[in-house]
Design a protein around this motif. Structure first.
Motif, PDB file in Angstrom:
ATOM      1  N   MET A  89       0.827  -1.197   0.000  1.00 36.16           N
ATOM      2  CA  MET A  89       0.000   0.000   0.000  1.00 36.16           C
ATOM      3  C   MET A  89       0.863   1.249   0.000  1.00 36.16           C
ATOM      4  N   GLY A  90       1.993   1.195   0.696  1.00 35.80           N
ATOM      5  CA  GLY A  90       2.910   2.327   0.697  1.00 35.80           C
ATOM      6  C   GLY A  90       3.495   2.604  -0.672  1.00 35.80           C
ATOM      7  N   ALA A  91       3.662   1.545  -1.494  1.00 34.83           N
ATOM      8  CA  ALA A  91       4.141   1.736  -2.863  1.00 34.83           C
ATOM      9  C   ALA A  91       3.082   2.420  -3.720  1.00 34.83           C
ATOM     10  N   CYS A  92       1.819   2.170  -3.423  1.00 35.89           N
ATOM     11  CA  CYS A  92       0.730   2.883  -4.101  1.00 35.89           C
ATOM     12  C   CYS A  92       0.724   4.346  -3.688  1.00 35.89           C
ATOM     13  N   THR A  93       0.887   4.595  -2.385  1.00 37.15           N
ATOM     14  CA  THR A  93       0.956   5.975  -1.891  1.00 37.15           C
ATOM     15  C   THR A  93       2.127   6.712  -2.521  1.00 37.15           C
ATOM     16  N   ALA A  94       3.267   6.030  -2.668  1.00 38.33           N
ATOM     17  CA  ALA A  94       4.439   6.651  -3.278  1.00 38.33           C
ATOM     18  C   ALA A  94       4.163   7.070  -4.720  1.00 38.33           C
ATOM     19  N   GLN A  95       3.432   6.234  -5.463  1.00 41.34           N
ATOM     20  CA  GLN A  95       3.057   6.617  -6.834  1.00 41.34           C
ATOM     21  C   GLN A  95       2.238   7.899  -6.826  1.00 41.34           C
ATOM     22  N   GLU A  96       1.223   7.931  -5.967  1.00 40.03           N
ATOM     23  CA  GLU A  96       0.360   9.107  -5.894  1.00 40.03           C
ATOM     24  C   GLU A  96       1.132  10.346  -5.451  1.00 40.03           C
ATOM     25  N   LEU A  97       2.059  10.175  -4.516  1.00 41.12           N
ATOM     26  CA  LEU A  97       2.844  11.313  -4.049  1.00 41.12           C
ATOM     27  C   LEU A  97       3.687  11.885  -5.183  1.00 41.12           C
ATOM     28  N   ALA A  98       4.311  11.007  -5.974  1.00 37.98           N
ATOM     29  CA  ALA A  98       5.113  11.470  -7.106  1.00 37.98           C
ATOM     30  C   ALA A  98       4.261  12.183  -8.151  1.00 37.98           C
ATOM     31  N   LEU A  99       3.025  11.731  -8.316  1.00 32.27           N
ATOM     32  CA  LEU A  99       2.120  12.356  -9.288  1.00 32.27           C
ATOM     33  C   LEU A  99       1.578  13.684  -8.771  1.00 32.27           C
ATOM     34  N   GLN A 100       1.223  13.730  -7.494  1.00 31.47           N
ATOM     35  CA  GLN A 100       0.676  14.961  -6.919  1.00 31.47           C
ATOM     36  C   GLN A 100       1.735  16.037  -6.746  1.00 31.47           C
ATOM     37  N   ARG A 101       2.950  15.598  -6.343  1.00 30.63           N
ATOM     38  CA  ARG A 101       3.995  16.561  -6.003  1.00 30.63           C
ATOM     39  C   ARG A 101       5.314  16.205  -6.683  1.00 30.63           C
TER      40      ARG A 101
END
Length: 254
Positions: A89-101
């Motif tokens: 799940m943290g790897a999914c969050t990391a994807q979103e973080l890279a996309l958002q910021r």
């Protein structure tokens, strides 16, 4: 420590490395990696919403919302460019973080990631929630163990697992259910190509939770991503081959 309603560990010194844990665990689960990497990185291991020192919050939980809260934490800490490593799940969050910021993330390590859940994975998540809801803590721990570790590892470490099976879950049922829902609704398929930072994807070839093909698709979708396969290991290949994993990731981050 706590900021932006999220608890976190802040250990070591050097270039910042943000660590995002998976479903049902606290930031302390990073300990076997954090102890290895803190000698050369400032490791900021974040508790997911509802875990450890982090508030769950009243809104429906999504991976995108978790990423936004992590970004707010890093802004509050004055971070400008950080490497990010996420497990499951943290790897999914990391994807979103890279996309958002994209201004914030310099490198990514994605451990057993997926871009979108499928019917099989949704079923695994649903069965874990049902087990957490209806079973004893031991039976839930057995279910989770048999989902994320390989049979070979379990057989070789049976005595160690016996003590682990006696422990109570570290997050509430409400938080576990909310996190599982966030996992099943995560979807970055159409946006992966927009991630434009060096990325390492690691995969356990015998993972029966997030099957290798789901992680391969993430690596294929991010331009230039490097894929490292850990043969004969399961979802938690980062623990099954701890020293090798720590060395590979530490060298890749330098």
């Amino acid at each position: 420590m706590k900021a932006a309603s999220l608890g976190y560990l802040d250990e070591g010194s050097g270039p910042p490395l943000v660590l995002l844990m998976g479903l049902g665990a606290t930031a302390e689960a990073w300990r076997p990696h954090l102890d290895a990497w803190a000698a050369e990185f400032r490791c900021i291991a974040v508790d997911n919403p509802g875990a450890g020192g982090s508030e769950l919050g009243g809104e429906p939980l999504t991976v995108a919302a978790i990423a936004a809260r992590v970004a707010a934490l890093l802004d509050e800490l004055g971070m400008e460019r950080v490497a990010v490593a996420g497990i499951s799940m943290g790897a999914c969050t990391a994807q979103e973080l890279a996309l958002q910021r994209p201004d914030l993330v310099s490198r990514l390590v994605l451990v057993a990631p997926w871009a979108v859940s499928d019917a099989y994975t949704d079923g695994v998540l649903e069965s874990l929630v049902a087990s957490r809801t209806d079973s004893s803590s031991r039976h839930f721990a057995l279910h989770l163990r048999n989902t994320v570790w390989t049979p070979e590892w379990i057989n070789e470490h049976a005595e160690q697992f016996e003590s682990d099976l006696a422990q109570e879950p570290v997050i509430s049922l409400e938080a576990f259910t909310a996190q599982a829902t966030a996992c099943s609704t995560h979807d970055t398929r159409a946006r992966l190509a927009a991630i434009d930072v060096p990325t390492l994807v690691t995969v356990g070839t015998e993972d029966v939770f997030i099957r290798p093909g789901l992680s391969y698709a993430v690596a294929d979708g991010i331009s230039g991503a490097e894929l490292r396969m850990f043969g004969g290991t399961g979802h938690v290949h980062h623990w099954e081959r701890l020293d090798e994993f720590n060395t590979i990731v530490g060298e890749w981050l330098r």
